[in-house]
Design an enzyme around this catalytic site. Structure first.
Site, PDB file in Angstrom:
ATOM      1  N   ARG A 120      -0.933  -2.975 -45.950  1.00  0.00           N
ATOM      2  CA  ARG A 120      -1.844  -4.122 -45.834  1.00  0.00           C
ATOM      3  C   ARG A 120      -2.999  -3.872 -44.884  1.00  0.00           C
ATOM      4  NH1 ARG A 120       1.962  -8.263 -43.318  1.00  0.00           N
ATOM      5  NH2 ARG A 120       2.476  -6.338 -42.195  1.00  0.00           N
ATOM      6  N   GLU A 136      -2.685  -4.534 -30.206  1.00  0.00           N
ATOM      7  CA  GLU A 136      -3.089  -5.382 -29.092  1.00  0.00           C
ATOM      8  C   GLU A 136      -4.126  -4.614 -28.295  1.00  0.00           C
ATOM      9  OE1 GLU A 136       0.750  -5.797 -27.303  1.00  0.00           O
ATOM     10  OE2 GLU A 136       1.197  -7.643 -28.410  1.00  0.00           O
ATOM     11  N   GLN A 189     -17.443 -13.510 -20.243  1.00  0.00           N
ATOM     12  CA  GLN A 189     -18.324 -13.374 -21.403  1.00  0.00           C
ATOM     13  C   GLN A 189     -17.787 -12.268 -22.301  1.00  0.00           C
ATOM     14  OE1 GLN A 189     -22.535 -13.423 -20.466  1.00  0.00           O
ATOM     15  NE2 GLN A 189     -23.012 -11.989 -22.107  1.00  0.00           N
ATOM     16  N   ASN A 211     -19.148  -9.766 -25.533  1.00  0.00           N
ATOM     17  CA  ASN A 211     -20.334  -9.309 -26.249  1.00  0.00           C
ATOM     18  C   ASN A 211     -19.957  -8.447 -27.448  1.00  0.00           C
ATOM     19  OD1 ASN A 211     -21.864 -10.475 -24.189  1.00  0.00           O
ATOM     20  ND2 ASN A 211     -21.998  -8.567 -23.048  1.00  0.00           N
ATOM     21  N   ARG A 221     -27.445   3.272 -26.005  1.00  0.00           N
ATOM     22  CA  ARG A 221     -27.593   2.078 -25.168  1.00  0.00           C
ATOM     23  C   ARG A 221     -27.109   2.383 -23.753  1.00  0.00           C
ATOM     24  NH1 ARG A 221     -28.475  -2.343 -28.663  1.00  0.00           N
ATOM     25  NH2 ARG A 221     -27.782  -2.012 -30.805  1.00  0.00           N
ATOM     26  N   HIS A 260     -26.358   1.057 -18.158  1.00  0.00           N
ATOM     27  CA  HIS A 260     -26.522  -0.279 -17.607  1.00  0.00           C
ATOM     28  C   HIS A 260     -25.511  -0.540 -16.488  1.00  0.00           C
ATOM     29  CE1 HIS A 260     -28.073  -1.294 -21.903  1.00  0.00           C
ATOM     30  NE2 HIS A 260     -29.040  -0.797 -21.148  1.00  0.00           N
ATOM     31  N   LYS A 307     -16.258  -4.246 -17.155  1.00  0.00           N
ATOM     32  CA  LYS A 307     -16.274  -4.310 -18.617  1.00  0.00           C
ATOM     33  C   LYS A 307     -15.026  -3.659 -19.200  1.00  0.00           C
ATOM     34  CE  LYS A 307     -21.329  -3.965 -18.819  1.00  0.00           C
ATOM     35  NZ  LYS A 307     -22.468  -3.116 -19.218  1.00  0.00           N
ATOM     36  N   HIS A 346     -22.699   2.261 -17.404  1.00  0.00           N
ATOM     37  CA  HIS A 346     -22.108   2.323 -18.734  1.00  0.00           C
ATOM     38  C   HIS A 346     -23.171   2.601 -19.786  1.00  0.00           C
ATOM     39  CE1 HIS A 346     -20.536   0.280 -22.500  1.00  0.00           C
ATOM     40  NE2 HIS A 346     -19.698   1.264 -22.279  1.00  0.00           N
ATOM     41  N   TYR A 370     -17.153  -5.931 -26.124  1.00  0.00           N
ATOM     42  CA  TYR A 370     -16.713  -5.739 -24.753  1.00  0.00           C
ATOM     43  C   TYR A 370     -16.592  -7.055 -24.023  1.00  0.00           C
ATOM     44  CZ  TYR A 370     -21.855  -5.002 -24.321  1.00  0.00           C
ATOM     45  OH  TYR A 370     -23.222  -5.074 -24.431  1.00  0.00           O
ATOM     46  N   GLU A 376     -29.382  -7.313 -13.347  1.00  0.00           N
ATOM     47  CA  GLU A 376     -29.110  -6.190 -14.247  1.00  0.00           C
ATOM     48  C   GLU A 376     -30.109  -5.059 -14.014  1.00  0.00           C
ATOM     49  OE1 GLU A 376     -26.549  -6.108 -16.443  1.00  0.00           O
ATOM     50  OE2 GLU A 376     -25.894  -8.084 -15.791  1.00  0.00           O
ATOM     51  N   LYS A 413     -36.955  -0.520 -22.960  1.00  0.00           N
ATOM     52  CA  LYS A 413     -36.469  -0.751 -21.600  1.00  0.00           C
ATOM     53  C   LYS A 413     -35.616   0.415 -21.109  1.00  0.00           C
ATOM     54  CE  LYS A 413     -33.865  -4.136 -18.870  1.00  0.00           C
ATOM     55  NZ  LYS A 413     -33.129  -5.416 -18.898  1.00  0.00           N
ATOM     56  N   ASP A 414     -34.698   0.895 -21.947  1.00  0.00           N
ATOM     57  CA  ASP A 414     -33.837   2.007 -21.534  1.00  0.00           C
ATOM     58  C   ASP A 414     -34.633   3.301 -21.381  1.00  0.00           C
ATOM     59  OD1 ASP A 414     -31.656   0.345 -21.459  1.00  0.00           O
ATOM     60  OD2 ASP A 414     -30.804   1.022 -23.352  1.00  0.00           O
TER      61      ASP A 414
END
Length: 199
Positions: A21, A26, A45, A47, A57, A60, A70, A117, A130, A141, A166-167
């Site tokens: 199936r 977990e 939060q 994301n 990415r 950060h 995170k 990260h 995350y 940030e 930005k990065d």
């Protein structure tokens, strides 16, 4: 959970139950997390990002205190996830470790407050989710250029990095240090000890 060489970072490889199936696993359990790391993880939060192959990415991080811990996993596709020790005064300052996160092993990566990260998508439509200990706060940030030659992160060959403006414009680790933007190892430890003491 297995502690990585960078203090404050762990990787978790869950047991996956699969049959005709599909599968079940977990991907985060608070009690098991605390038992392995000795840390509490307060969820503020969650994301989700989807990325084309080659998307890069990061790097950060958030100011400490309070920082932003995170817990990261890849639910579709695959990414090379990288944790960078950017804490001034840390024995591992300037080092990094990479972990492949994908929809086969379902590994999760935990990064304590003050660690940098970044990740690169290895497949189209790679989807990363995350959990974050603090909500996003733009004023706290910061970023470091993931192509900083001094860090020399070993991004996969054959992929042209796709960065946000930005990065791409983010300072190098050395420049961020000169600007006083980096968290300190001492402050990160003091903040973490305060969290444990308040539980």
């Amino acid at each position: 959970m297995e502690q990585l060489g960078i203090e404050g970072a762990w990787v978790d490889t869950p047991r996956v139950f699969a049959d005709s199936r599909g599968s079940f696993h977990e991907w985060f359990k608070g009690a098991a997390f605390h038992g392995s790391t000795g840390q509490e993880f307060g969820l503020a939060q969650a994301n989700c990002s989807r990325s084309a192959r080659g998307t890069l990415r990061g790097i950060h991080y958030a100011e400490v205190p309070p920082g932003q811990a995170k817990y990261v996993t890849c639910v579709s596709g695959a990414v090379l996830d990288v944790v960078v020790d950017i804490r001034t005064g840390s024995p591992g300052f300037g080092t990094w470790e990479a972990v492949r996160l994908d929809d086969t092993t379902h590994r999760g990566l935990y990064l304590s407050e003050g660690l940098g990260h970044a990740f690169m998508a290895l497949e189209d439509d790679s989807t990363v989710v995350y959990l974050c200990s603090q909500p996003y706060a733009p004023q706290r940030e910061h970023g470091i250029n993931p192509l900083d030659p001094a860090l020399a992160i070993d991004w996969p060959d054959g992929l042209v990095p796709l960065l946000s403006e930005k990065d791409a414009a983010a300072p190098t680790l050395e420049e961020a240090g000169r600007l006083g933007l980096l968290p300190s190892f001492e402050a990160c430890g003091a903040y973490r000890r305060g969290l444990v003491g308040s539980v």
